[in-house]
Scaffold this active site. Structure first.
Site, short mmCIF file in Angstrom:
data_model
loop_
_atom_site.label_atom_id
_atom_site.label_comp_id
_atom_site.label_asym_id
_atom_site.label_seq_id
_atom_site.Cartn_x
_atom_site.Cartn_y
_atom_site.Cartn_z
N CYS A 1 0.75 -1.26 0.00
CA CYS A 1 0.00 0.00 0.00
C CYS A 1 0.78 1.31 0.00
O CYS A 1 0.80 2.05 -0.98
CB CYS A 1 -0.92 0.01 1.22
SG CYS A 1 -2.11 -1.35 1.26
N HIS B 1 -2.96 7.26 3.90
CA HIS B 1 -1.91 6.28 4.22
C HIS B 1 -0.51 6.79 3.92
O HIS B 1 0.39 6.03 3.57
CB HIS B 1 -2.15 4.95 3.47
CG HIS B 1 -1.60 3.76 4.20
ND1 HIS B 1 -1.32 2.56 3.58
CD2 HIS B 1 -1.26 3.60 5.51
CE1 HIS B 1 -0.85 1.70 4.47
NE2 HIS B 1 -0.80 2.31 5.64
CA CA Z 1 -2.97 -2.20 -1.04
#
Ligand code: CA
Length: 459
Positions: A80, A138
């Site tokens: 990610c 994120h």
């Molecule tokens: Ca991901």
């Protein structure tokens, strides 16, 4: 009047007639809007246009039909946060140590996208674009890393690495944080993916008539596998319960993409908007029963299943529609491509590792056959290099292997011994590239390492 004089006269009239138009066109170039849609943990084979039979994705299939499907589309990391760091800076994220997932800790000033790195929204904002981010951030939980401080005029979404989809569902502290709208908390009011689609649609409608950039980052179809009954009903023929629930997440995302695309059409912006769609990494097959076939491996790995993703570029009327493009393209190319069509001057761009791929997609130019793409994860425990048909893959468990992707897309036959010159060339290229990288500046929090990374499964 002689023929020559007549022609000269016509030419003069033409110049007089068209010169003001040409000047006007130069002064106010028609710059397209830029929409980047990112899926989270989507399997390579889990969309209709990728060959999927059991999950209906009509909206994403429609986007692919109206654009170019890049069959060798890659992201710069197998999980990610580093992929997002690369996407938003246009640079290999290992150059600045962003090689892990940041922990969720609003007091931590280290775990996030380093502030010295220029971002795509900052550059586009300077070029006159209105910039928005909707969805999963994120890239750090400390206020200094907030999207509004990293170039986005507008932000709505969740700042962590994931979130519950249903407002009433339980999850970890990170997965239950309130939604953030420009730094102000508000409760999640509805099914998360649907809400993100509505926010994306509202953004493109609100800003019509002025060039805008929207980064729409879904957390679907990342776990937890929380779906509505309606979504489940549309994939009820899938027998495996885990895959059925995962498929429900994919259906929800396809609906939300459909809402944004419908808003583009309704506001007459579909031919003035360049759209990128891709996943941030491959499917974590053992966790969600996502499907990366025919690729080997999964999220967390530098095999194809970790880094080769569904990748579509659409700009109706400007690049071909319904075509496949097979040469490798990269997530790092988004920045360079967006900057090019936005008219950003070279002096206003940071040093980029990607390139403008539009001339390749339109057929005006061909990609150089020796273009090299690199991957490094876990500080070098895993790495990979792609050059033409060759792919070198290094892992702790399996050693360093060489594959011919033209004949062996599933990376099953190691040609390291049979092709020593290619092996050495790619290994040397990796070592040279890696010299410019630094060690990771923060670690992934305990338990946040992708589960699929633990075993090097063969597909
Ligand atoms: Ca991901």
């Amino acid at each position: 009047m002689g023929a020559g004089r007549s022609l000269r006269w016509c030419g003069l009239v033409g110049l007089l007639l068209f010169a003001p138009l040409a000047e006007a066109a130069q002064a106010v170039p028609a710059r397209p809007n830029i929409l980047v849609i990112l899926a989270d943990d989507l399997g390579y084979a889990d969309l209709g246009f990728q060959g999927c039979k059991d999950i209906p994705t009509p909206n994403l299939d429609g986007l692919a039909r109206r654009g170019v499907r890049c069959t060798s589309g890659y992201v710069s990391h197998p999980f990610c946060s580093p992929t997002r760091a690369g996407l938003i800076t246009g640079r290999y994220q290992q150059r600045f140590g962003h090689e892990n997932n940041p922990q969720w800790n609003p007091d931590d000033t280290i775990s996030g996208l380093p502030l010295a790195q220029a971002t795509l929204p900052t550059v586009l904002k300077s070029a006159g674009y209105t910039t928005g981010c909707v969805g999963k951030w994120h890239l750090g939980a400390h206020p200094q890393f907030h999207p509004n401080r990293r170039g986005f005029d507008e932000y709505f979404g969740m700042l962590g690495g994931g979130h519950v989809y249903l407002p009433e569902a339980n999850g970890s502290a990170e997965y239950q944080i309130p939604m953030d709208r420009n730094g102000v908390s508000e409760p999640l009011k509805g099914y998360l993916t649907t809400v993100l689609g509505q926010e994306g649609a509202a953004f493109v409608t609100r800003h019509q008539g002025h060039p805008w950039f929207l980064y729409l980052a879904f957390n679907a179809p990342h776990a937890p596998l929380q779906v509505t009954d309606k979504q489940l009903d549309r994939v009820k023929t899938i027998e495996d319960e885990t895959r059925r629930r995962y498929a429900g997440l994919v259906v929800g995302m396809d609906d939300a993409v459909g809402e944004v695309l419908a808003a583009l059409r309704a506001s007459g912006q579909d031919e003035s908007t360049l759209v990128f769609f891709m996943s941030d990494n491959g499917g974590p097959t053992s966790v969600t029963h996502s499907d990366n076939s025919p690729l080997r491996g999964a999220k967390g790995q530098t095999y194809e299943g970790g880094v080769r993703v569904p990748y579509v570029v659409s700009w109706p009327g400007h690049i071909p529609e319904g075509k496949d493009f097979d040469s490798p393209v990269f997530s790092l190319d988004v920045f360079a491509t967006a900057a090019a069509i936005a008219g950003v001057r070279d002096s206003e761009k940071p040093a980029l590792d990607g390139v403008n791929i539009l001339p390749w997609l339109s057929g005006e130019a061909v990609p150089p056959p020796d273009r090299l793409l690199f991957w490094r994860a876990s500080g070098g425990d895993q790495f990979a290099v792609r050059e033409g048909k060759w792919k070198l893959v290094g892992t702790k468990a399996d050693g360093v292997q060489l594959f011919d992707l033209e004949t062996d897309l599933g990376e099953a036959k190691d040609l390291a011994a049979a092709q020593p010159q290619v092996f050495e060339r790619l290994k040397a290229a990796y070592d040279a590239w890696n010299k410019d990288n630094i060690a990771p500046i923060f670690k992934s929090p305990p338990g946040a390492k992708p589960k699929a990374a633990k075993k090097a499964a063969k597909k």
